[in-house]
Design a protein around this motif. Sequence first.
Motif, short mmCIF file in Angstrom:
data_model
loop_
_atom_site.label_atom_id
_atom_site.label_comp_id
_atom_site.label_asym_id
_atom_site.label_seq_id
_atom_site.Cartn_x
_atom_site.Cartn_y
_atom_site.Cartn_z
N GLN A 1 -12.13 3.48 20.87
CA GLN A 1 -13.08 2.91 19.90
C GLN A 1 -12.85 3.48 18.51
O GLN A 1 -13.07 2.80 17.51
CB GLN A 1 -14.52 3.19 20.35
N LEU B 1 -4.69 4.56 6.63
CA LEU B 1 -4.00 4.92 5.39
C LEU B 1 -2.82 5.83 5.69
O LEU B 1 -1.74 5.70 5.09
CB LEU B 1 -4.98 5.59 4.42
N ALA C 1 -10.37 1.42 16.90
CA ALA C 1 -10.95 0.15 16.48
C ALA C 1 -11.74 0.29 15.18
O ALA C 1 -11.67 -0.57 14.30
CB ALA C 1 -11.85 -0.39 17.58
N LYS C 2 -12.46 1.38 15.04
CA LYS C 2 -13.26 1.56 13.82
C LYS C 2 -12.35 1.66 12.60
O LYS C 2 -12.65 1.11 11.53
CB LYS C 2 -14.08 2.85 13.93
N VAL D 1 -13.07 9.53 5.27
CA VAL D 1 -13.21 8.08 5.16
C VAL D 1 -12.72 7.44 6.44
O VAL D 1 -11.79 7.93 7.09
CB VAL D 1 -12.41 7.51 3.94
N ARG D 2 -13.33 6.31 6.79
CA ARG D 2 -13.00 5.70 8.07
C ARG D 2 -11.61 5.10 8.11
O ARG D 2 -11.07 4.86 9.18
CB ARG D 2 -14.02 4.59 8.37
N ALA D 3 -11.04 4.85 6.95
CA ALA D 3 -9.70 4.26 6.94
C ALA D 3 -8.60 5.32 6.97
O ALA D 3 -7.43 5.00 6.85
CB ALA D 3 -9.53 3.39 5.69
N ARG E 1 -8.98 -3.15 7.33
CA ARG E 1 -8.89 -4.58 7.01
C ARG E 1 -9.60 -4.89 5.69
O ARG E 1 -9.15 -5.71 4.91
CB ARG E 1 -9.49 -5.41 8.14
N THR E 2 -10.69 -4.19 5.44
CA THR E 2 -11.41 -4.45 4.19
C THR E 2 -10.61 -4.01 2.99
O THR E 2 -10.85 -4.44 1.87
CB THR E 2 -12.78 -3.73 4.16
N LEU E 3 -9.64 -3.12 3.22
CA LEU E 3 -8.78 -2.67 2.13
C LEU E 3 -7.51 -3.51 2.05
O LEU E 3 -6.63 -3.22 1.25
CB LEU E 3 -8.37 -1.21 2.35
N GLY E 4 -7.42 -4.49 2.93
CA GLY E 4 -6.22 -5.30 2.93
C GLY E 4 -5.06 -4.66 3.68
O GLY E 4 -3.91 -5.07 3.53
N ILE E 5 -5.35 -3.64 4.46
CA ILE E 5 -4.30 -3.03 5.28
C ILE E 5 -4.45 -3.58 6.68
O ILE E 5 -5.43 -3.31 7.37
CB ILE E 5 -4.44 -1.50 5.33
N ASP F 1 -14.15 8.83 11.99
CA ASP F 1 -15.20 8.88 10.98
C ASP F 1 -16.12 10.09 11.07
O ASP F 1 -17.25 10.04 10.61
CB ASP F 1 -16.05 7.60 11.05
N ARG G 1 -17.94 -6.67 10.78
CA ARG G 1 -18.40 -6.10 9.52
C ARG G 1 -19.80 -6.61 9.19
O ARG G 1 -20.11 -7.77 9.47
CB ARG G 1 -17.47 -6.49 8.36
N PRO H 1 -16.79 -2.71 16.85
CA PRO H 1 -16.21 -2.09 15.65
C PRO H 1 -15.49 -3.10 14.76
O PRO H 1 -15.41 -2.89 13.54
CB PRO H 1 -15.20 -1.09 16.23
N MET I 1 -11.44 5.53 -0.76
CA MET I 1 -10.42 4.73 -0.09
C MET I 1 -9.64 3.90 -1.10
O MET I 1 -8.42 3.75 -0.99
CB MET I 1 -11.04 3.83 0.98
N SER J 1 -10.78 -1.69 11.64
CA SER J 1 -11.75 -2.56 11.00
C SER J 1 -11.94 -2.19 9.53
O SER J 1 -11.97 -3.03 8.64
CB SER J 1 -13.08 -2.47 11.76
N GLU J 2 -12.05 -0.90 9.28
CA GLU J 2 -12.23 -0.42 7.91
C GLU J 2 -11.01 -0.75 7.07
O GLU J 2 -11.12 -1.14 5.91
CB GLU J 2 -12.45 1.10 7.93
#
Lengths: 438, 478
Positions: B376, B353, B379-380, B347-349, B386-390, B335, A404, A401, A425, B383-384
């Motif tokens: 898990q 959030l 973990a998902k 949304v996965r985040a 992180r792409t938003l900067g969180i 998710d 990316r 997970p 998001m 990971s999501e």
Amino acid sequence: MTRFLGDLMQLASWRRLAATTLPSLAALALTVVAPPVRAQVVAITGATVHRVSGPPIENGTIVVRDGRIVAVGAGVAIPAGARRIDAQGKWVTPGIFNALTTLGLSEVGRLDGTYDASASGNGNGIVASFKPWEGYNPSSAWLQVTRNDGITTVGLVPSGGLLAGQGAVMALSRDGKGVLRAPAAMFGDLNARGNQVGGARGEVYQRLRDVLEEARGYPARRALVDRNASRPLAARPEDLAALAPVLARTIPLVLDADRSTDIEAALAIARQYNVRVAVTSATEGWKVADALGAAGAYVVVGALNNIPRSFSTLGARQDNATLLHRAGAKVVIAGGTDAFNARNVRYEAGVAVSFGLPWDAALRAITLTPAEMYGVAARVGSLDVGKDATLVIWSGDPFEPSTRAEQVFVAGTEVQGPSRQDDLMRRYRSLPADYRKP
Amino acid sequence: MSLTERLLVPSRSRFLVHAVFAALIPVALAAQDSTRAAVGPGGLSEPNADPFPSTYRAAPSRLTAIRNATVMTAAGSTIRGGTVVLRDGKILAVGANVTIPDGAVVVDGTGKFVTPGIIDSHSHLGVYPSPGVESVQDGNEMVNPSTPYVWAEHSVWPQDPQFPRALASGVTTMQILPGSGNLIGGRSVVLKSVPSVSVRGMKFPGAKYGLKQACGENPKRVYAARGPMTRMGNVAGWRAQYVQAEAYRRRWDKWLADRKGDPPARDLGLETLADVLRGNILVQWHCYTAHDMEGAMEVADEFGFRIRSFHHGVEAYKIADVLAQKGISASLWSDWGGFKMEAIDGVRANLALVHNAGARAIVHSDDASGMQRLNQDVAKSLSEARTLGINVSEEDAIKWITINPAWALGLDDRIGSIEVGKNADVVLWDKHPFSVYARAEKVWIDGAMMFDRLDPTQRWRTDFELGWVPEPAGGRER
């Protein structure tokens, strides 16, 4: 004639090469002829390349031209003018193949009007003629979500009835022209019950045999049928005709079966009618793993189910894929067919590894093996010269997970990008949300 | 007669037994909660008795030390090369320099990870058991939009094969809820993942009850013909019930204060709702969308009760600031979504959030299969995010399946973190729990080792599994 065509092709490839190296108006005019992105030469360098068809390549290079792989290996020469992608520290694999999904056929679950994976037929459980890919929606919001997790290829699966319809393989390209092969399979379900299908297992098997028998004899009977001079048929003419490629062994008969005896019945029926067979769900496949291995059958299983949800699935276990693999069956990993989470197949493969499936076998189960099952392995499923450049650059192990999918290519074109979920998001990244921003 | 009653009073007189037994309750209850109504003789006419107390007894345990593991305490720290000591059912010590007491069973945790037992705040194990045949669909009393009078524990089948599978994946405590077919579904129950012939042998002793309520599409789909048919019908339904509950509570509070004359008529449903109003029962509210959660919060505010957790909360991220400000936790998936209109904005985040806004984020399952991989899900979402900067820390993220759900169940003083004095509910993982490859190797509940993946001779198999569900080949699953 051939030489003439050969000359034309050489001229065309020169033009495409010129288009990438001549930064002039003339070059721009030339690029109008062929799509500029696919005309590019791209070199992905420095990655650990898991090609699936061979051992991993450290510090490997993949060269792509016109959407196809033209070179793959360590120390491969990079053509001048190639767009370079530095994939140092990354992993590259073939695009992930979710073999059983309703992605593109379903927008909001089972909401009427947004679900196109189940045909009505005339209610007797045989709709072999159903072509679900005709209802495929390339604008589905879930496609981008799925691409962003490295899924590049899917097998569409119809549901409903003893023979539910035909399958197709779709490449998740953004131009909507994604059909790789259709029909690619014929789907059926030995768990099906109903008035005209059968109320008991033996009755269901017999019905299937009756329909296959009728389909076998249909070409000879067709003239009579068209003159309305035939006795009643075991299924509608269009459904019998649709079974021809199954009987011709062009496409496999893919039967959903859970209890070990149902799986054995599927194999027996396949032998009797000399058709290629695959089994999906196969909850108790491990009990008859040797038979599946000996039959060279494809078995499409998940890795998450260890619960005896019904009396047909009492033997559910998460090392099913492992035991099947050890017995030589051709294992494909696929889980739920819902469109929303078609992306999760890569984690399911990881769970299979945690239950004993070798890592390489798990990767093959979501890349090359499904491609072989559906007859598209010449195009996708491994990183080999001549195949589509359908591949993913990952930040790490694709099963984790934390990893990316950084860049996702379908036939040489990058397809990752903001999805509807990304938009949501970002809108709610800080509160209160601004509804005027896109 | 209950097992406990049989042990206490070997009398054949049913009424006498009940009266004597009921008289024993007030002492125990008084110690727990001063707002809980006392029960005297003739307790059957009085509300808020504790008629079904837990009979749980911890399995025998030994002084145990898990050494040299990476310990994710859920109390804010990760201890590398840490040791955890379990004694008499409690955490005796946890740290990097703990001395292992003499006589302890030593478990080598080198290269492995330790977390608190996972707590699933949303499960239907036992009430929707496997096999899922018609006759055991006992989770939704869908005969009336409001059924606060039913208690989920009375539908639990302790021989559900899903229970041992939950234990084997590190889940030590779970809240079993009625389904979401009704506006008000009934009381939930908190169970430990332990074998027992009776549900009361699984009940977490002294745990508060929850009340299941449901917003949105499900109730109005089930009752479309007779109402509620719309979301506004849903809201009116709750309000009407709490209007009655409020009057019931006043009548009973008045009588309990002076006990003059006959008690008011007893109503099992209003009894439960009155205890919600008193704050003794924790509201667990199934709600997907932001606007449905808004309506629910307004009803709670109107009648002066608090919502302990929104469940599913697919749009919780849209009102995460409100949830934080009101102290409402959010029991979410990482998710899952898309299957109905109220789930399209998943949304996965979501978890991250919600956490980032300062609200308690919880990963729940609502599924016997998903329950086995809550780690898990964490973990998902990480990971999501992180792409938003969180960047949520692992120390915080582990709370989503431990201390945060413990809080949602009102049990955060007893479980949910590895801290001295807390119940010894502990999981040893063979790999980092946020890895897809991680598997629970050993699980302790109240200091007793209830699961050991390396010892197939101690595998819990329910009655149903005997003869029907094959044992793992060769007795080993791997």
